[in-house]
Design a protein around this motif. Structure first.
Motif, PDB file in Angstrom:
ATOM      1  N   PHE A  80      57.407  35.784  47.231  1.00 28.63           N
ATOM      2  CA  PHE A  80      55.919  35.326  46.504  1.00 28.63           C
ATOM      3  C   PHE A  80      55.220  36.471  45.972  1.00 28.63           C
ATOM      4  O   PHE A  80      54.933  37.408  46.543  1.00 28.63           O
ATOM      5  CB  PHE A  80      55.220  34.377  47.481  1.00 28.63           C
ATOM      6  N   THR A  81      55.025  36.545  44.720  1.00 26.67           N
ATOM      7  CA  THR A  81      54.314  37.501  44.108  1.00 26.67           C
ATOM      8  C   THR A  81      52.775  37.257  43.622  1.00 26.67           C
ATOM      9  O   THR A  81      52.420  36.464  43.280  1.00 26.67           O
ATOM     10  CB  THR A  81      55.059  37.779  42.486  1.00 26.67           C
ATOM     11  N   VAL A  82      52.043  38.216  44.228  1.00 20.45           N
ATOM     12  CA  VAL A  82      50.575  38.219  43.979  1.00 20.45           C
ATOM     13  C   VAL A  82      50.126  39.428  43.171  1.00 20.45           C
ATOM     14  O   VAL A  82      50.467  40.588  43.330  1.00 20.45           O
ATOM     15  CB  VAL A  82      49.680  38.246  45.329  1.00 20.45           C
ATOM     16  N   VAL A  83      49.389  38.932  42.290  1.00 21.45           N
ATOM     17  CA  VAL A  83      48.746  40.041  41.373  1.00 21.45           C
ATOM     18  C   VAL A  83      47.185  40.347  41.922  1.00 21.45           C
ATOM     19  O   VAL A  83      46.452  38.983  41.589  1.00 21.45           O
ATOM     20  CB  VAL A  83      48.924  40.073  39.645  1.00 21.45           C
ATOM     21  N   LEU A  84      46.602  41.155  42.284  1.00 21.42           N
ATOM     22  CA  LEU A  84      45.086  41.481  42.605  1.00 21.42           C
ATOM     23  C   LEU A  84      44.594  42.285  41.499  1.00 21.42           C
ATOM     24  O   LEU A  84      45.069  43.379  40.997  1.00 21.42           O
ATOM     25  CB  LEU A  84      45.008  42.131  43.993  1.00 21.42           C
ATOM     26  N   ASP A  85      43.249  41.867  41.191  1.00 25.59           N
ATOM     27  CA  ASP A  85      42.451  42.450  40.053  1.00 25.59           C
ATOM     28  C   ASP A  85      41.141  43.007  40.587  1.00 25.59           C
ATOM     29  O   ASP A  85      40.348  42.374  40.929  1.00 25.59           O
ATOM     30  CB  ASP A  85      42.414  41.502  39.040  1.00 25.59           C
ATOM     31  N   PRO A  86      41.093  44.258  40.893  1.00 24.95           N
ATOM     32  CA  PRO A  86      39.595  44.777  41.254  1.00 24.95           C
ATOM     33  C   PRO A  86      38.833  44.761  40.025  1.00 24.95           C
ATOM     34  O   PRO A  86      39.158  45.525  39.167  1.00 24.95           O
ATOM     35  CB  PRO A  86      40.162  46.109  41.737  1.00 24.95           C
ATOM     36  N   GLY A  87      37.735  43.983  40.148  1.00 26.06           N
ATOM     37  CA  GLY A  87      37.002  43.828  38.960  1.00 26.06           C
ATOM     38  C   GLY A  87      36.351  45.051  38.555  1.00 26.06           C
ATOM     39  O   GLY A  87      36.149  46.018  39.099  1.00 26.06           O
ATOM     40  N   HIS A  88      35.936  45.125  37.123  1.00 26.28           N
ATOM     41  CA  HIS A  88      35.434  46.433  36.434  1.00 26.28           C
ATOM     42  C   HIS A  88      36.397  47.499  36.587  1.00 26.28           C
ATOM     43  O   HIS A  88      37.525  47.549  36.400  1.00 26.28           O
ATOM     44  CB  HIS A  88      34.139  46.441  37.270  1.00 26.28           C
ATOM     45  N   GLY A  89      35.920  48.763  36.663  1.00 23.37           N
ATOM     46  CA  GLY A  89      36.718  49.934  36.585  1.00 23.37           C
ATOM     47  C   GLY A  89      36.646  50.715  35.462  1.00 23.37           C
ATOM     48  O   GLY A  89      36.299  50.209  34.428  1.00 23.37           O
ATOM     49  N   PHE A  90      37.253  52.111  35.394  1.00 21.35           N
ATOM     50  CA  PHE A  90      37.180  52.769  34.569  1.00 21.35           C
ATOM     51  C   PHE A  90      35.833  52.895  33.937  1.00 21.35           C
ATOM     52  O   PHE A  90      35.041  53.389  34.583  1.00 21.35           O
ATOM     53  CB  PHE A  90      38.176  52.488  33.166  1.00 21.35           C
ATOM     54  N   ASP A  91      35.367  52.704  32.654  1.00 23.13           N
ATOM     55  CA  ASP A  91      34.012  53.002  32.274  1.00 23.13           C
ATOM     56  C   ASP A  91      33.025  51.760  32.435  1.00 23.13           C
ATOM     57  O   ASP A  91      32.005  52.038  31.816  1.00 23.13           O
ATOM     58  CB  ASP A  91      34.295  53.127  30.623  1.00 23.13           C
ATOM     59  N   ASP A  92      33.414  50.935  33.248  1.00 23.46           N
ATOM     60  CA  ASP A  92      32.819  49.973  33.688  1.00 23.46           C
ATOM     61  C   ASP A  92      32.601  49.807  34.974  1.00 23.46           C
ATOM     62  O   ASP A  92      33.496  49.512  35.961  1.00 23.46           O
ATOM     63  CB  ASP A  92      33.414  48.432  33.100  1.00 23.46           C
ATOM     64  N   ALA A  93      31.439  50.315  35.661  1.00 14.69           N
ATOM     65  CA  ALA A  93      31.431  50.613  37.187  1.00 14.69           C
ATOM     66  C   ALA A  93      30.935  49.273  37.813  1.00 14.69           C
ATOM     67  O   ALA A  93      31.110  49.072  38.877  1.00 14.69           O
ATOM     68  CB  ALA A  93      30.253  51.784  37.467  1.00 14.69           C
ATOM     69  N   GLY A  94      30.354  48.406  36.989  1.00 12.65           N
ATOM     70  CA  GLY A  94      29.642  47.237  37.534  1.00 12.65           C
ATOM     71  C   GLY A  94      28.256  47.621  37.930  1.00 12.65           C
ATOM     72  O   GLY A  94      27.972  48.429  37.537  1.00 12.65           O
ATOM     73  N   VAL A  95      28.027  46.740  39.160  1.00 13.27           N
ATOM     74  CA  VAL A  95      26.428  47.062  39.601  1.00 13.27           C
ATOM     75  C   VAL A  95      26.668  47.920  40.549  1.00 13.27           C
ATOM     76  O   VAL A  95      27.658  48.275  41.250  1.00 13.27           O
ATOM     77  CB  VAL A  95      25.924  45.560  40.198  1.00 13.27           C
ATOM     78  N   ALA A  96      25.543  48.745  40.887  1.00 14.48           N
ATOM     79  CA  ALA A  96      25.601  49.524  42.033  1.00 14.48           C
ATOM     80  C   ALA A  96      25.021  49.022  43.344  1.00 14.48           C
ATOM     81  O   ALA A  96      23.916  48.108  43.621  1.00 14.48           O
ATOM     82  CB  ALA A  96      24.288  50.739  41.828  1.00 14.48           C
ATOM     83  N   LEU A  97      26.174  48.999  44.219  1.00  5.73           N
ATOM     84  CA  LEU A  97      25.869  48.430  45.611  1.00  5.73           C
ATOM     85  C   LEU A  97      25.096  49.008  46.593  1.00  5.73           C
ATOM     86  O   LEU A  97      24.421  48.645  47.407  1.00  5.73           O
ATOM     87  CB  LEU A  97      27.116  48.125  46.127  1.00  5.73           C
TER      88      LEU A  97
END
Length: 244
Positions: A80-97
């Motif tokens: 069974f194949t799962v693809v996981l995607d960590p949101g944002h990344g590279f030049d898009d850091a997302g919000v500061a936690l």
């Protein structure tokens, strides 16, 4: 008696025997025979057509069942194949936690832990981005294209937000499976059409919003449990369908 005279007598005898009304009866009988022949041929064609339709329908059902079996067997063989995607990344850091923690890094920490758990459970796992490396944009289209190339049976995009929620699209090619996957991942499964990342192409794709205050190990454990539950139910449903 000469030959010509005998021939003439035969003609006269035939004229007396085959009178006009007898000839008409003969023609009517011939027409009746032709009509019977045509009727027989028509009935034969109808019977052959019905038999062909029945055999074609059965062959079509067998092909569909075989394709379904081969599809399930293919998943069993490759895992069974799962693809996981960590949101944002590279030049898009997302919000500061936190002062030293950006959302993109938190998402990657969660996904890496989910990957570890799933691989221990025997699932095949791919990640859309494993590290930032050269800074560049990674669009939703890129992520979904990668998932399709990996023959994903499930696609989960992880994001850190203020509140938890699992989103799937009503415009997906696999909306039913996506809704099921979202339900396994949490009780807050919500149909949402504005997230392009949930518009998978033949595979269930969901966006998992994790509360930013949740420790990444705990968040990963819950996500992994949901994916494993979906995988088990997927196989169970397929097995039931094959038995019908």
């Amino acid at each position: 008696m000469g030959f010509k005279k005998k021939r003439q007598q035969k003609k006269e005898i035939k004229k007396r025997i085959y009178r006009p009304h007898d000839q008409r009866e003969k023609e009517a009988l011939l027409r009746q025979r032709w009509q019977s022949l045509f009727t027989f041929l028509f009935i034969l064609l109808v019977v052959v057509g019905v038999v062909f339709v029945i055999l074609w329908g059965r062959a079509k059902d067998r092909r569909a069942q075989q394709e379904q079996t081969e599809s399930t067997e293919g998943i069993s063989e490759r895992g069974f194949t799962v693809v996981l995607d960590p949101g944002h990344g590279f030049d898009d850091a997302g919000v500061a936690l936190a002062e030293d923690l950006a959302e993109c890094d938190y998402n990657l920490m969660v996904v890496n832990e989910v990957k570890r758990i799933l691989e221990e459970a025997g699932l095949r796992v791919h990640i859309t981005r494993e590290q930032d490396g050269i800074k560049k944009a990674l669009s939703d289209e890129d992520r979904l294209t990668y998932a399709a190339a990996m023959a994903a049976d499930a696609f989960v995009s992880v994001h850190a937000c203020e509140e938890t929620g699992v989103y799937y699209s009503l415009l997906s090619d696999a909306t039913g499976d996506a809704a099921h996957l979202a339900g396994c991942l949490g009780n807050t499964a919500l149909p949402e059409s504005e997230y392009d990342i949930t518009k998978g192409r033949g595979f269930p794709a969901v966006r998992m919003n994790v509360a930013a205050t949740t420790p990444y190990v705990e968040a990963a454990r819950l996500i992994a449990q949901g994916i494993i539950q979906y995988k088990d139910e997927y196989y169970r449903v397929k097995t039931m369908e094959e038995g019908i």
